[in-house]
Design an enzyme around this catalytic site. Structure first.
Site, PDB file in Angstrom:
ATOM      1  N   ALA A  65       0.871  -1.163   0.000  1.00 24.95           N
ATOM      2  CA  ALA A  65       0.000   0.000   0.000  1.00 24.95           C
ATOM      3  C   ALA A  65       0.913   1.219   0.000  1.00 24.95           C
ATOM      4  CB  ALA A  65      -0.881  -0.018   1.236  1.00 24.95           C
ATOM      5  N   GLU A 131       4.515  -5.142   7.255  1.00 25.66           N
ATOM      6  CA  GLU A 131       3.785  -4.057   7.921  1.00 25.66           C
ATOM      7  C   GLU A 131       4.241  -3.834   9.358  1.00 25.66           C
ATOM      8  OE1 GLU A 131       2.347  -6.465   6.098  1.00 25.66           O
ATOM      9  OE2 GLU A 131       0.813  -5.589   4.796  1.00 25.66           O
TER      10      GLU A 131
HETATM   11  C1  HXC Z   1       5.109   4.329  -1.158  1.00 24.79           C
HETATM   12  C2  HXC Z   1       6.990   3.319  -1.971  1.00 24.79           C
HETATM   13  C3  HXC Z   1       6.611   2.083  -1.420  1.00 24.79           C
HETATM   14  C4  HXC Z   1       5.367   2.033  -0.702  1.00 24.79           C
HETATM   15  C5  HXC Z   1       8.494   1.811  -2.418  1.00 24.79           C
HETATM   16  N1  HXC Z   1       8.164   3.103  -2.567  1.00 24.79           N
HETATM   17  N2  HXC Z   1       7.557   1.161  -1.711  1.00 24.79           N
HETATM   18  N3  HXC Z   1       6.250   4.416  -1.831  1.00 24.79           N
HETATM   19  N4  HXC Z   1       4.662   3.165  -0.598  1.00 24.79           N
HETATM   20  N5  HXC Z   1       4.898   0.897  -0.169  1.00 24.79           N
HETATM   21  C6  HXC Z   1       8.929   4.139  -3.265  1.00 24.79           C
HETATM   22  C7  HXC Z   1      10.147   4.567  -2.497  1.00 24.79           C
HETATM   23  O1  HXC Z   1       9.799   5.505  -1.507  1.00 24.79           O
HETATM   24  C8  HXC Z   1      10.986   5.159  -3.585  1.00 24.79           C
HETATM   25  O2  HXC Z   1      10.503   6.453  -3.895  1.00 24.79           O
HETATM   26  C9  HXC Z   1      10.692   4.262  -4.778  1.00 24.79           C
HETATM   27  O3  HXC Z   1       9.435   3.626  -4.480  1.00 24.79           O
HETATM   28  C10 HXC Z   1      11.730   3.183  -4.986  1.00 24.79           C
HETATM   29  O4  HXC Z   1      11.884   2.461  -3.772  1.00 24.79           O
HETATM   30  P1  HXC Z   1      13.300   2.216  -3.077  1.00 24.79           P
HETATM   31  O5  HXC Z   1      13.045   1.931  -1.654  1.00 24.79           O
HETATM   32  O6  HXC Z   1      14.230   3.335  -3.395  1.00 24.79           O
HETATM   33  O7  HXC Z   1      13.779   0.894  -3.853  1.00 24.79           O
HETATM   34  P2  HXC Z   1      14.750  -0.255  -3.325  1.00 24.79           P
HETATM   35  O8  HXC Z   1      15.889   0.358  -2.553  1.00 24.79           O
HETATM   36  O9  HXC Z   1      15.046  -1.097  -4.501  1.00 24.79           O
HETATM   37  O10 HXC Z   1      13.900  -1.083  -2.268  1.00 24.79           O
HETATM   38  C11 HXC Z   1      12.752  -1.825  -2.687  1.00 24.79           C
HETATM   39  C12 HXC Z   1      11.902  -2.223  -1.456  1.00 24.79           C
HETATM   40  C13 HXC Z   1      11.572  -0.971  -0.618  1.00 24.79           C
HETATM   41  C14 HXC Z   1      12.645  -3.261  -0.620  1.00 24.79           C
HETATM   42  C15 HXC Z   1      10.620  -2.889  -2.014  1.00 24.79           C
HETATM   43  O11 HXC Z   1      11.028   0.039  -1.489  1.00 24.79           O
HETATM   44  C16 HXC Z   1      10.578  -1.196   0.478  1.00 24.79           C
HETATM   45  O12 HXC Z   1      10.877  -1.764   1.511  1.00 24.79           O
HETATM   46  N6  HXC Z   1       9.327  -0.691   0.304  1.00 24.79           N
HETATM   47  C17 HXC Z   1       8.296  -0.720   1.294  1.00 24.79           C
HETATM   48  C18 HXC Z   1       7.753  -2.111   1.449  1.00 24.79           C
HETATM   49  C19 HXC Z   1       6.654  -2.135   2.513  1.00 24.79           C
HETATM   50  O13 HXC Z   1       6.876  -1.838   3.676  1.00 24.79           O
HETATM   51  N7  HXC Z   1       5.437  -2.462   2.111  1.00 24.79           N
HETATM   52  C20 HXC Z   1       4.308  -2.558   2.998  1.00 24.79           C
HETATM   53  C21 HXC Z   1       3.578  -1.259   2.954  1.00 24.79           C
HETATM   54  S1  HXC Z   1       2.212  -1.250   4.108  1.00 24.79           S
HETATM   55  P3  HXC Z   1      11.424   7.768  -3.747  1.00 24.79           P
HETATM   56  O14 HXC Z   1      10.497   8.868  -4.155  1.00 24.79           O
HETATM   57  O15 HXC Z   1      11.850   7.814  -2.334  1.00 24.79           O
HETATM   58  O16 HXC Z   1      12.548   7.501  -4.687  1.00 24.79           O
HETATM   59  C22 HXC Z   1       1.080  -2.234   3.387  1.00 24.79           C
HETATM   60  C23 HXC Z   1       0.021  -2.798   4.256  1.00 24.79           C
HETATM   61  C24 HXC Z   1      -1.223  -2.119   4.174  1.00 24.79           C
HETATM   62  O17 HXC Z   1       1.119  -2.542   2.252  1.00 24.79           O
HETATM   63  C25 HXC Z   1      -2.114  -2.544   5.286  1.00 24.79           C
HETATM   64  C26 HXC Z   1      -1.725  -1.976   6.586  1.00 24.79           C
HETATM   65  C27 HXC Z   1      -1.692  -0.492   6.680  1.00 24.79           C
END
Ligand code: HXC
Length: 257
Positions: A65, A131
């Site tokens: 998300a 999460e």
């Molecule tokens: C918003 C996101 C995002 C996310 C990545 N981006 N995931 N933006 N929401 N979930 C954005 C980053 O901020 C970044 O933007 C760009 O995408 C590229 O990501 P990087 O982190 O620079 O890439 P990388 O270093 O290759 O790492 C990839 C990754 C990492 C390991 C997937 O992005 C990551 O850990 N993302 C979050 C994963 C996560 O926690 N997902 C769960 C979300 S909560 P900028 O502008 O900074 O360059 C959820 C649950 C919902 O889904 C229900 C409960 C609330």
């Protein structure tokens, strides 16, 4: 199409939907949800379409998300908007659909993949429910569907540590139907989708409906539900056609009725 965050392409009887927010690794914001609700409803209503494939990019199916959209939200806003509740419209799709996962399927990304009838993963796929690292939990059904798919031990361990599961482990654990090489991945998925799209349409819906019933009903009710639906298909032209085609050693020519 006039969508902003998803690309939609009809390939024969298969609708290919590609999440398209590369700048955010396909993070699922309200716009993506709004557009997917429309796309799935249109698919269900389109008599020329018989399977749908939802995919992302090589790097990410979806990295969750959209954290930036949720960051400042409070309880009242989330609750009154029924935040994420709209995904139930996607999961109420009656026709078959497949999630084609390459790269990251994290948080909401993994949860959306698990909403599909089944997942086909590229060997680059990585699933996770991170999460907990954000101070929250899955919110689109992940705790429930992951537990149903892989059992309590792995679901607990995944959600409590936030670690990722690679494609081989996902296949071993029953999370995905199969793993295929990243090279030529989508072509392989399309073959499966085309095979499904070539089946009798009502039988596809009925098979899907009864398998889903296994997760919602006690066994005796589910078996009765199955049998009644099975009986019901004997009222269709496609049952006569399918069995006649078998006897005549030719492929079925489906009417969808
Ligand atoms: C918003 C996101 C995002 C996310 C990545 N981006 N995931 N933006 N929401 N979930 C954005 C980053 O901020 C970044 O933007 C760009 O995408 C590229 O990501 P990087 O982190 O620079 O890439 P990388 O270093 O290759 O790492 C990839 C990754 C990492 C390991 C997937 O992005 C990551 O850990 N993302 C979050 C994963 C996560 O926690 N997902 C769960 C979300 S909560 P900028 O502008 O900074 O360059 C959820 C649950 C919902 O889904 C229900 C409960 C609330």
């Amino acid at each position: 199409t006039d969508y902003n965050s998803v690309l939609v392409e009809k390939r024969g009887a298969v609708t290919l939907v590609t999440l398209n927010r590369p700048q955010a690794l396909n993070a699922l914001n309200s716009e993506v949800l709004r557009e997917l609700i429309e796309v799935f409803a249109a698919y269900d209503a389109d008599d020329s379409q018989h399977c749908l494939v939802l995919t992302g990019s090589e790097k990410a199916f979806a990295a969750g998300a959209d954290i930036k959209e949720m960051q400042s939200q409070g309880f009242a806003e989330m609750y009154s908007a029924n935040f994420f509740g709209g995904w139930e419209q996607v999961t109420s799709t009656r026709k078959p659909w497949i999630a084609a996962v390459a790269g990251y399927a994290l948080g909401g990304g993994s949860e959306v993949a698990m909403m599909a009838d089944f997942i086909i993963a590229a060997d680059t796929a990585k699933f996770g429910q991170p999460e907990i690292k954000l101070g929250v939990t899955p919110g689109m059904g992940g705790s429930q569907r992951l537990a149903l798919a892989v059992g309590k031990a792995k679901a607990m361990e995944m959600c409590l540590t936030g670690r990722m599961m690679d494609a081989a482990e996902a296949e071993r654990s029953g999370l995905v139907a199969k793993v295929v090489p990243a090279e030529g991945f989508l072509d392989e998925v399309m073959k499966t989708a085309e095979a499904i799209a070539g089946m009798a349409p009502l039988a596809a819906i009925a098979n899907k409906e009864m398998i889903n019933a296994a997760f919602e009903m006690p066994l005796n009710q589910g078996i009765r539900f199955e049998r009644r639906l099975f009986h019901g298909l004997f009222g269709t032209e496609d049952q006569k056609e399918g069995m006649t085609a078998f006897v005549e050693k030719r492929p079925g020519n489906w009417k969808g009725r």
